[in-house]
Every structure is written in C-alpha cells, then in structure tokens.
Design an enzyme around this catalytic site. Structure first.
Site, PDB file in Angstrom:
ATOM      1  N   HIS A 202     -43.230  63.347 127.739  1.00  0.00           N
ATOM      2  CA  HIS A 202     -42.888  63.060 126.342  1.00  0.00           C
ATOM      3  C   HIS A 202     -42.541  64.296 125.529  1.00  0.00           C
ATOM      4  O   HIS A 202     -42.128  64.179 124.387  1.00  0.00           O
ATOM      5  CB  HIS A 202     -44.047  62.321 125.648  1.00  0.00           C
ATOM      6  CG  HIS A 202     -45.217  63.206 125.346  1.00  0.00           C
ATOM      7  ND1 HIS A 202     -46.159  63.525 126.275  1.00  0.00           N
ATOM      8  CD2 HIS A 202     -45.571  63.864 124.218  1.00  0.00           C
ATOM      9  CE1 HIS A 202     -47.066  64.319 125.734  1.00  0.00           C
ATOM     10  NE2 HIS A 202     -46.724  64.562 124.488  1.00  0.00           N
TER      11      HIS A 202
HETATM   12  C1  UD1 Z   1     -48.319  65.363 119.691  1.00  0.00           C
HETATM   13  C2  UD1 Z   1     -48.662  66.840 119.854  1.00  0.00           C
HETATM   14  C3  UD1 Z   1     -48.701  67.184 121.336  1.00  0.00           C
HETATM   15  C4  UD1 Z   1     -49.634  66.256 122.105  1.00  0.00           C
HETATM   16  C5  UD1 Z   1     -49.241  64.807 121.823  1.00  0.00           C
HETATM   17  C6  UD1 Z   1     -50.229  63.864 122.487  1.00  0.00           C
HETATM   18  C7  UD1 Z   1     -47.832  68.239 118.016  1.00  0.00           C
HETATM   19  C8  UD1 Z   1     -46.836  69.257 117.610  1.00  0.00           C
HETATM   20  N1  UD1 Z   1     -47.673  67.697 119.238  1.00  0.00           N
HETATM   21  O1  UD1 Z   1     -47.019  65.182 120.205  1.00  0.00           O
HETATM   22  O2  UD1 Z   1     -49.175  68.503 121.489  1.00  0.00           O
HETATM   23  O3  UD1 Z   1     -49.499  66.510 123.477  1.00  0.00           O
HETATM   24  O4  UD1 Z   1     -49.262  64.569 120.402  1.00  0.00           O
HETATM   25  O5  UD1 Z   1     -49.680  62.589 122.652  1.00  0.00           O
HETATM   26  O6  UD1 Z   1     -48.719  67.958 117.262  1.00  0.00           O
HETATM   27  N2  UD1 Z   1     -44.523  58.219 117.448  1.00  0.00           N
HETATM   28  C9  UD1 Z   1     -44.637  56.855 117.265  1.00  0.00           C
HETATM   29  N3  UD1 Z   1     -45.890  56.321 117.180  1.00  0.00           N
HETATM   30  C10 UD1 Z   1     -47.013  57.068 117.264  1.00  0.00           C
HETATM   31  C11 UD1 Z   1     -46.891  58.457 117.435  1.00  0.00           C
HETATM   32  C12 UD1 Z   1     -45.644  59.016 117.525  1.00  0.00           C
HETATM   33  O7  UD1 Z   1     -43.666  56.146 117.176  1.00  0.00           O
HETATM   34  O8  UD1 Z   1     -48.121  56.509 117.199  1.00  0.00           O
HETATM   35  C13 UD1 Z   1     -43.172  58.822 117.570  1.00  0.00           C
HETATM   36  C14 UD1 Z   1     -42.547  59.122 116.236  1.00  0.00           C
HETATM   37  O9  UD1 Z   1     -41.172  59.011 116.346  1.00  0.00           O
HETATM   38  C15 UD1 Z   1     -42.898  60.579 116.049  1.00  0.00           C
HETATM   39  C16 UD1 Z   1     -42.754  61.102 117.472  1.00  0.00           C
HETATM   40  O10 UD1 Z   1     -43.259  60.039 118.271  1.00  0.00           O
HETATM   41  O11 UD1 Z   1     -42.065  61.228 115.128  1.00  0.00           O
HETATM   42  C17 UD1 Z   1     -43.506  62.355 117.764  1.00  0.00           C
HETATM   43  O12 UD1 Z   1     -44.869  62.188 117.438  1.00  0.00           O
HETATM   44  P1  UD1 Z   1     -45.756  63.437 116.975  1.00  0.00           P
HETATM   45  O13 UD1 Z   1     -47.112  62.976 116.659  1.00  0.00           O
HETATM   46  O14 UD1 Z   1     -45.049  64.248 115.957  1.00  0.00           O
HETATM   47  O15 UD1 Z   1     -45.824  64.349 118.262  1.00  0.00           O
HETATM   48  P2  UD1 Z   1     -46.117  63.954 119.766  1.00  0.00           P
HETATM   49  O16 UD1 Z   1     -44.830  64.061 120.476  1.00  0.00           O
HETATM   50  O17 UD1 Z   1     -46.898  62.707 119.912  1.00  0.00           O
END
Ligand code: UD1
Length: 350
Positions: A202
């Site tokens: 991811h």
């Molecule tokens: C985050 C952490 C990463 C960790 C991961 C665990 C940062 C910079 N990164 O990455 O280190 O390994 O969590 O899973 O903090 N989204 C959804 N639903 C959700 C969560 C996310 O749709 O419940 C989508 C959204 O489009 C969002 C994107 O995923 O913008 C990225 O989510 P984000 O929480 O920013 O970072 P992760 O990629 O999950």
C-alpha cells in the site's frame, strides 16, 4: 495521566497491549484517535476486536494532503491537551505516522514531555513520509523506547541525550498475546482454498505510479502462485482500474485476528508494510519486502526477509534464496509493554 495518541491501524494493535500494561501498573491513560484511519475495516473493527475502550475523542482527520492532515490533527490535539493541561503528565506516540508527528509537535510546544514507542528506526530514505516523521518525533521526545539495540545505537549517533531504553517490540507482545485466541475463532474462508502467499502492498512508492503497480501485478502473474491480497482502501479504486491476474485474489482488509490466522496458514508473505515484516518473522514465515530498504535490518541479516525490486527481478529468483541462518527470537520476549509501563511510572508517576 498519560495521553496516548493513535490514528492508524498498526497503532491500535500497539496501544492494545501498552494500555493493558498501563492498567496493570495502575497508570491512568486516555487515548485520542486522530481519525487518520476512518473506515470501519481500518479502525472501528480493530478497537472493538482489541477491546480498546478508553478512547476519549476522535478528531476525524482522515485523508487530505500530508500538510492538511497533520495541521488539522495538531489543531484538534492542541485543544484537547490544553483542556487537560493540569492532568496530562506526558503524551505518548507510536511509530512514524502523521498522527505521531502531529502529537509530538503539539505536546513539545506546550512543554509537555513526549514518550516515543518504536524509537530509533531509520530507513535513511527521506522520500518516505514515515522517515521524516520518525526523525522529528525522536528528536522531540523525552523518553524513547526502542525495539532493538540498533535503535538505541542510532539515537546515540544522532546525539539524542534523553533516556533511551531497549524494551523489545510491542507488536511481539500483541502477537504473543492474541495469536492463540485468534486460532480459536472462525478462520477466513480463503484459508481452506489451498496454499497461498499473503500480500499487502500500500505504500505510495509502490502504488502512486501506475507503471510501478503494473510491474508488481505482472511479476505476480509471471510467478503464477495463488496470492491473497487484502487491499488497503488507498488502493482499492486504483486496483479496480487495473487488469488483475487470475492467481491474485483481492479481498477486503483483514481484522487483526484474521491477519494472525492468515499468517499462520500462509506459505510466504510479500509486503511493503513495516509491521508485517516482523509478524512474518515471528510466525516463522519467509518475507519478501517490496522496497529498496527496510528499518527491520535484523530480519534481512538472517535471510528470512529479502528486499525485492519487482521491476528488475522475477520473484521466483528471490524466493529461491533460502534463509542464511536458523530462526531465532528477534525484538525481545513479548514483555516490552510491561517494561514501558514500569519506565513510565518511574519517570512520571501514576
Ligand atoms: C499510514 C502511515 C503508514 C502506515 C499505514 C498503516 C503515514 C504517513 N503513513 O499510511 O506509515 O504503514 O498508515 O496502514 O502516516 N484511506 C481510506 N480509509 C482509511 C484510511 C485511508 O480510504 O480508513 C485512504 C484515503 O484515501 C487516504 C489514503 O488511504 O488519503 C492514505 O491514508 P493515510 O492514513 O494518509 O496513510 P496510509 O497510506 O494508510
């Protein structure tokens, strides 16, 4: 009172064991959820499954650019911490997410001590948002807990003079605590379908560019073995636009207990997650890490984990290389959270 800040899936798992250890040690703790992860499959289900019931607020700061997300978290956290300024002895953060850096910045500006669990990790790749987050959090922290001696040594090299303690890895505490219980629950259906590799990919470096994602899918297709891939929501829409080879089975994100059951049943793990590299090791499964570097260097040194560049190497060539050393325990003994609770009580009282 210790105020812990969580927001992303792996932090709920870490908080589950540390909160239990705090309760056992008589330390009062409240948890703020930034809302970074907000889908039920990424958040609510974990809180329920792990019986985390001391979350006092959800700031609902999911999605958005890094700056937007982090800034909104900081504003929400500042209000909550200021309201509790008299009772908060320290703010505790886990790992390297945007939730962690937001909390560390707010607490340190309010001159409230910061505790960092999973300190001292480095990939030495500043293009990773997590690397920036962990460097800043470490340097703002007043009490730092490391999973291995590598972290302690790295912090010393960077001139960190605050107390730095090797306690082991809290994810091993969770793995040891919950895996027997997970085995007693009903297992995900795909486990019955025959041998499989468990895949989670991811990270932006693998998923933002369609060429890179295509290269990963092509490599899996060429390999041809059955792969089960629980897809992170950040990727699900993009995956719908791709042609997915028939040996790749895409499923919804797994709960923690489902993940433990899947780790037990799988042949192999292919991932770009930090936590899963260690969990694969503890489950005594080989891991292929789809990155150019890893913070968990100990798993590479024994050959149980290998880095893989999907654009230049067939995966079969990487899998053909056997581990170079016998499996032996890594990252502590499953007692990290007890040590953290003892040290926190020693520094901040109850
Ligand atoms: C985050 C952490 C990463 C960790 C991961 C665990 C940062 C910079 N990164 O990455 O280190 O390994 O969590 O899973 O903090 N989204 C959804 N639903 C959700 C969560 C996310 O749709 O419940 C989508 C959204 O489009 C969002 C994107 O995923 O913008 C990225 O989510 P984000 O929480 O920013 O970072 P992760 O990629 O999950």
């Amino acid at each position: 009172m210790i105020l812990s800040v969580v927001g992303a899936r792996p932090q709920f798992i870490k908080a589950a064991v540390v909160s239990r250890a705090f309760a056992t040690a008589g330390i009062r703790e409240e948890i703020v959820h930034t809302g970074q992860h907000y889908d039920d499959a990424m958040s609510g289900r974990f809180l329920r499954e792990l019986s985390i019931d001391n979350v006092i607020a959800n700031l609902q700061c999911g999605s958005g650019s890094h700056a937007t997300q982090t800034a909104q978290m900081m504003m929400g956290l500042e209000t909550i911490i200021v309201e509790r300024a008299k009772s908060v002895r320290a703010v505790l953060v886990y790992g390297d997410t945007n939730s962690s850096i937001a909390a560390a910045l707010v607490a340190s500006k309010l001159v409230i001590p910061v505790i960092h669990v999973e300190a001292g990790l480095r990939s030495f790749n500043r293009a990773m948002p997590e690397e920036v987050n962990r460097v800043v959090v470490d340097h703002l922290s007043d009490l730092l807990f490391c999973s291995s001696i590598h972290g302690v040594e790295q912090l010393a090299r960077e001139g960190v003079t605050k107390p730095t303690i090797e306690v082991g890895d809290v994810m091993l505490d969770a793995f040891s605590t919950f895996r027997r219980h997970a085995a007693t629950l009903s297992q995900p259906d795909f486990i019955e379908g025959g041998p499989f590799a468990l895949i989670t990919i991811h990270r932006p470096s693998n998923t933002e560019s369609p060429e890179r994602l295509r290269a990963i899918l092509n490599a899996m297709a060429a390999w041809g073995e059955r792969c089960i891939w629980p897809v992170h929501p950040r990727l699900s829409e993009r995956m719908r636009a791709m042609t997915v080879p028939p040996n790749l089975v895409l499923i919804e994100p797994l709960s923690y207990f489902e993940m433990l059951a899947s780790l037990k049943a799988c042949q192999l793990v292919i991932t770009d997650s930090g936590g899963l590299q260690k969990e694969a090791y503890w489950a005594q499964k080989r891991c292929i890490t789809v990155r150019d570097e890893t913070e968990w260097v100990e798993t590479l040194e024994c050959g149980w984990n290998q880095l893989w560049d999907p654009e230049h190497f067939p995966i079969a060539a990487v899998i053909a290389r056997e581990p170079t050393a016998e499996w032996q325990p890594l990252y502590g003994d499953g007692e990290a959270s007890r040590r953290i609770a003892e040290a926190v009580r020693g520094h901040f009282g109850e």
